[in-house]
Design an enzyme around this catalytic site. Structure first.
Site, PDB file in Angstrom:
ATOM      1  N   LYS A 248     -29.281 -17.953 -18.011  1.00  0.00           N
ATOM      2  CA  LYS A 248     -29.427 -17.307 -19.316  1.00  0.00           C
ATOM      3  C   LYS A 248     -29.151 -18.318 -20.428  1.00  0.00           C
ATOM      4  CE  LYS A 248     -27.558 -13.056 -17.328  1.00  0.00           C
ATOM      5  NZ  LYS A 248     -26.368 -12.191 -17.230  1.00  0.00           N
TER       6      LYS A 248
ATOM      7  N   ASP B 183       0.838  -1.202   0.000  1.00  0.00           N
ATOM      8  CA  ASP B 183       0.000   0.000   0.000  1.00  0.00           C
ATOM      9  C   ASP B 183       0.872   1.252   0.000  1.00  0.00           C
ATOM     10  OD1 ASP B 183      -2.154  -1.650   0.057  1.00  0.00           O
ATOM     11  OD2 ASP B 183      -2.693  -1.287   2.152  1.00  0.00           O
ATOM     12  N   TYR B 184       1.986   1.187   0.726  1.00  0.00           N
ATOM     13  CA  TYR B 184       2.880   2.344   0.805  1.00  0.00           C
ATOM     14  C   TYR B 184       3.452   2.686  -0.572  1.00  0.00           C
ATOM     15  CZ  TYR B 184       6.948   5.187   1.944  1.00  0.00           C
ATOM     16  OH  TYR B 184       7.896   6.190   1.977  1.00  0.00           O
ATOM     17  N   GLU B 185       3.928   1.655  -1.300  1.00  0.00           N
ATOM     18  CA  GLU B 185       4.491   1.884  -2.632  1.00  0.00           C
ATOM     19  C   GLU B 185       3.436   2.460  -3.582  1.00  0.00           C
ATOM     20  OE1 GLU B 185       7.634  -1.374  -3.833  1.00  0.00           O
ATOM     21  OE2 GLU B 185       6.046  -2.303  -2.626  1.00  0.00           O
ATOM     22  N   PHE B 186       2.204   1.932  -3.477  1.00  0.00           N
ATOM     23  CA  PHE B 186       1.116   2.419  -4.321  1.00  0.00           C
ATOM     24  C   PHE B 186       0.850   3.897  -4.030  1.00  0.00           C
ATOM     25  CE2 PHE B 186      -3.292   3.366  -5.253  1.00  0.00           C
ATOM     26  CZ  PHE B 186      -3.496   2.786  -6.505  1.00  0.00           C
ATOM     27  N   ASP B 187       0.767   4.238  -2.741  1.00  0.00           N
ATOM     28  CA  ASP B 187       0.455   5.618  -2.348  1.00  0.00           C
ATOM     29  C   ASP B 187       1.545   6.591  -2.810  1.00  0.00           C
ATOM     30  OD1 ASP B 187      -1.877   4.792  -1.190  1.00  0.00           O
ATOM     31  OD2 ASP B 187      -1.071   4.700   0.852  1.00  0.00           O
TER      32      ASP B 187
ATOM     33  N   GLU C 180     -25.368 -17.812 -13.240  1.00  0.00           N
ATOM     34  CA  GLU C 180     -24.665 -16.786 -12.473  1.00  0.00           C
ATOM     35  C   GLU C 180     -25.412 -16.529 -11.175  1.00  0.00           C
ATOM     36  OE1 GLU C 180     -23.824 -13.310 -15.107  1.00  0.00           O
ATOM     37  OE2 GLU C 180     -24.625 -14.638 -16.651  1.00  0.00           O
TER      38      GLU C 180
ATOM     39  N   CYS D 172     -63.721   0.956  -1.748  1.00  0.00           N
ATOM     40  CA  CYS D 172     -64.491   2.123  -1.304  1.00  0.00           C
ATOM     41  C   CYS D 172     -64.952   2.844  -2.564  1.00  0.00           C
ATOM     42  CB  CYS D 172     -63.634   3.049  -0.451  1.00  0.00           C
ATOM     43  SG  CYS D 172     -64.450   4.632  -0.111  1.00  0.00           S
TER      44      CYS D 172
ATOM     45  N   ASP E   1     -27.344  -9.148  -4.670  1.00  0.00           N
ATOM     46  CA  ASP E   1     -28.379  -8.215  -4.245  1.00  0.00           C
ATOM     47  C   ASP E   1     -27.764  -6.843  -4.005  1.00  0.00           C
ATOM     48  OD1 ASP E   1     -30.921  -7.494  -3.701  1.00  0.00           O
ATOM     49  OD2 ASP E   1     -30.966  -8.256  -1.660  1.00  0.00           O
TER      50      ASP E   1
ATOM     51  N   GLU F 216     -23.779  -4.973 -10.950  1.00  0.00           N
ATOM     52  CA  GLU F 216     -24.451  -4.753  -9.678  1.00  0.00           C
ATOM     53  C   GLU F 216     -23.466  -4.093  -8.714  1.00  0.00           C
ATOM     54  OE1 GLU F 216     -28.400  -5.699  -8.070  1.00  0.00           O
ATOM     55  OE2 GLU F 216     -27.481  -5.797 -10.051  1.00  0.00           O
TER      56      GLU F 216
ATOM     57  N   SER G 273     -36.046  -5.858 -16.497  1.00  0.00           N
ATOM     58  CA  SER G 273     -36.024  -6.626 -15.255  1.00  0.00           C
ATOM     59  C   SER G 273     -36.111  -8.108 -15.618  1.00  0.00           C
ATOM     60  CB  SER G 273     -37.191  -6.226 -14.354  1.00  0.00           C
ATOM     61  OG  SER G 273     -38.415  -6.362 -15.041  1.00  0.00           O
TER      62      SER G 273
ATOM     63  N   CYS H 141     -63.033  10.369  -0.910  1.00  0.00           N
ATOM     64  CA  CYS H 141     -62.213   9.624   0.049  1.00  0.00           C
ATOM     65  C   CYS H 141     -60.773  10.145  -0.015  1.00  0.00           C
ATOM     66  CB  CYS H 141     -62.263   8.136  -0.293  1.00  0.00           C
ATOM     67  SG  CYS H 141     -61.419   7.081   0.905  1.00  0.00           S
TER      68      CYS H 141
END
Length: 667
Positions: free
Chosen positions: A285, A31-35, A111, A421, A115, A170, A80, A427
């Site tokens: 599918k 992470d340090y090298e990336f930053d 697949e 009703c 959600d 998603e 949908s 109403c």
């Protein structure tokens, strides 16, 4: 190396590291090298702004503020899915497919159904161009700035990709990230989020993209759509998406028959609890894209895909009371008020009891211990009563006889499940409900006016029907509770803008019983204006495609009512669109008028969409299946054998692409 090359090289390297970390879960630098490299790129971009690229890895931290999300039409509609809840449903689905395609060998892509919130992302020349929410399927909100902060979504593709296409996916929130977010809220005394799905969906509409960047959202891709895509099956499409840099779940599997589909379902029904995300089923599918084209779509969903929903989670709780709600059509819905209980990620306090027959069938009584599940994992419903725990003094439920809002005697027509009703214009919930339907997004889409404000306007005597909306002024609404100057101005502006809404949506907005979006479009296309529609007879209406006697009678009843006619005239005076505005098409002719075409197979000179457009531009009609009403079949390579056989049986001419062009020229 010059500055431009240095910046380009850093961007390419950082995009690769992002892909390794967030998509492949296999980081090769710390992470340090990336930053350090990201900071180096940021400094160069600040120093040399002429090399700014909105798809640079530095843009993922967000910072853009979007106060109003622009609504944009989808290039390709977002449909949908039809749901199934048993393997018998899938067997029936396959029979319907074979009825269209014939007894051809079928394979399926399976697949997991994650959600979250659906998203459609457009890529042009390998760069992320635009991201839209599903919306109503025809148009969605532009959330591009927020989507760019999700690190598993590539800003720049890799490999050999098409020039322009859309990818569907998603947006989800992994359980681990969701729990971490909630723990942080609890520690500062705030209310935790209810469930990952709603939190993911809400994140897409945050105004500050920097806030979105702080949330551990992920994106799982499942479909590619565009012209001339370099693959012929759904499964190959998923593999291509992986190669271009998208995160595609490895759980997807190719099944050679329904037995293998069932095995996939059984496996994940048992093992889904071990997944890092919420999933509520399996999407199956038809694998062949050619067969997908042959099968086409219904008004709402693709015929070539089906969602199998896992059995819903069930809990037991106590029924405290039963109340009754009045809908905009006057339908009465009994509601169970429950002792609060957690169910499928939310706290459930209420459940629909549907109607009097359902109450009688289950013999539901106040005080009973009941079993509750979420239908389709969304709507809570009572499925049974635990009779062993019934209190001795529990009285049988007596259904109400009068409207709970206006005390009018309820009616129940023969063949109807619900009580109604009949006090249509007196109403309050019916009046408010009709206006709320009128302003809704799929209808008049009046910005600045929500359901609660409609109720506020009604209870303060400012509106009695939807035509009254066009007479309200800023001076009248400013004194209302929680109504500031800007809110009032936005409301009036939204009302005025709604005058541009096209006729088919106005017709839907009127709230004619049984006239939904699809029926409204068919009526608008057939009659062209409101006057022609309200002069139609029952027989004329029934002869319109897909209009049955029940819908036709409802339309006649609506226009026979003097109040409805009065409101329509008032809306006309305000400039509401009550006729179809024909768009001039310089290429349009009537060469193919009264001719119905079915398109089948793979084509070389035209795409299927181009063929459809040519037919419609020349006044022809399209159908998805062959019948005695079909005039021509346009056949490409690998035409479905069932269609060819049926065309021959009915002596329907089968045209090649060249023959179709000749037909156009002859006419």
């Amino acid at each position: 190396m010059d500055i431009a090359q240095t910046i380009a090289s850093l961007r390419e390297e950082l995009n690769l590291h992002n892909h390794n970390y967030y998509v492949l879960d296999h980081p090769v630098v710390s992470d340090y090298e990336f930053d350090i490299k990201l900071k180096q790129l940021q400094e160069l971009e600040n120093k040399y702004p002429e090399y700014l690229d909105l798809n640079s890895p530095t843009q993922r931290v967000g910072g853009a503020v979007t106060k109003n999300f622009k609504t944009v039409s989808h290039q390709y509609r977002m449909y949908s899915l039809d749901n199934s809840y048993s393997k018998d449903d899938l067997l029936d689905w396959e029979k319907r497919i074979q009825k269209v395609l014939g007894q051809v060998p079928l394979s399926y892509t399976c697949e997991l159904k994650y959600d979250g919130a659906s998203i459609s992302i457009t890529y042009q020349n390998g760069k992320l161009l635009q991201a839209l929410t599903r919306g109503d399927g025809f148009q969605g909100d532009d959330v591009t700035n927020n989507i760019k902060t999700i690190k598993s979504i590539p800003l720049q593709l890799q490999g050999n990709y098409p020039d322009l296409f859309d990818v569907r996916g998603e947006i989800i929130l992994p359980f681990a990230g969701f729990e971490k977010m909630n723990q942080e809220l609890i520690e500062i005394g705030e209310t935790p989020y209810s469930n990952p799905r709603n939190t993911a969906s809400g994140s897409l509409k945050l105004q500050d993209s920097a806030e979105v960047a702080k949330r551990p959202l992920d994106c799982l891709l499942y479909f590619l759509i565009g012209k001339s895509l370099p693959f012929s099956t759904q499964f190959e499409g998923l593999q291509a998406a992986r190669e271009w840099g998208f995160k595609v779940p490895n759980e997807a599997k190719l099944a050679n028959n329904l037995e293998e589909v069932f095995a996939f379902i059984d496996h994940w029904d048992l093992h889904r609890q071990h997944l890092p995300y919420e999933t509520d089923g399996v999407v199956i599918k038809v694998n062949s894209l050619q067969y997908q084209d042959e099968l086409g779509y219904t008004a709402k969903s693709p015929r070539w895909a089906m969602a199998y929903k896992f059995k819903s989670e069930q809990v037991s709780t106590v029924l405290n009371s039963i109340s009754y709600q009045v809908g905009r059509t006057g339908a009465i819905t009994p509601v169970a008020n429950l002792q609060a209980v957690p169910l499928a990620g939310t706290i459930v306090k209420r459940a629909s009891l549907h109607n009097a027959d359902q109450i009688q069938k289950l013999d539901i009584r106040v005080g009973d211990t009941v079993f509750v599940e979420k239908g389709g994992e969304i709507i809570p419903k009572i499925i049974a009563v635990d009779l062993s725990k019934r209190p001795q003094n529990a009285l049988a439920t007596t259904y109400i006889t009068h409207c709970p809002e206006c005390q009018t005697l309820l009616v129940r027509s023969q063949g109807e499940a619900n009580h109604y009703c009949p006090n249509f214009y007196g109403c309050p919930p019916q009046i408010i409900g009709r206006i709320q339907h009128f302003i809704s997004r799929k209808a008049m889409d009046i910005e600045g006016l929500g359901g609660e404000t409609v109720a506020l306007l009604y209870h303060n005597g400012l509106v009695q029907n939807y035509a009254d909306l066009y007479n309200i002024t800023i001076d009248k609404i400013l004194p209302l509770e929680r109504m500031a100057q800007k809110s009032a101005e936005n409301l009036i502006l939204g009302v005025q803008k709604s005058k541009q809404i096209p006729f088919e949506r106005v017709l839907y907005a009127l709230g004619i019983r049984f006239v939904g979006e699809t029926v409204a479009k068919k009526l608008a296309k057939h009659y062209k204006n409101i006057d022609a529609l309200r002069q139609a007879t029952l027989l004329e209406l029934v002869l319109v495609d897909e209009i049955g006697e029940k819908i036709a009678q409802s339309i006649l009843d609506f226009f026979a009512n003097s109040e409805n006619s009065k409101n329509i005239e008032r809306l006309k005076e305000q400039g509401i669109q009550f006729e179809v505005i024909e768009k001039h098409n310089p290429n349009a002719t009537t060469k193919l008028a009264n001719k119905t075409f079915v398109i089948s197979g793979v084509f070389t000179k035209f795409s299927r969409e181009e063929l459809k457009k040519i037919i419609e531009d020349n006044a022809g009609k399209l159908a998805s299946s062959i019948s005695s009403k079909t005039h021509y079949v346009i056949a490409g390579d690998n035409m479905g054998p069932a269609k060819l056989e049926k065309a021959n049986q009915l002596n329907i001419p089968v045209l090649t692409e060249d023959a179709f062009v000749n037909l156009l020229h002859e006419n």
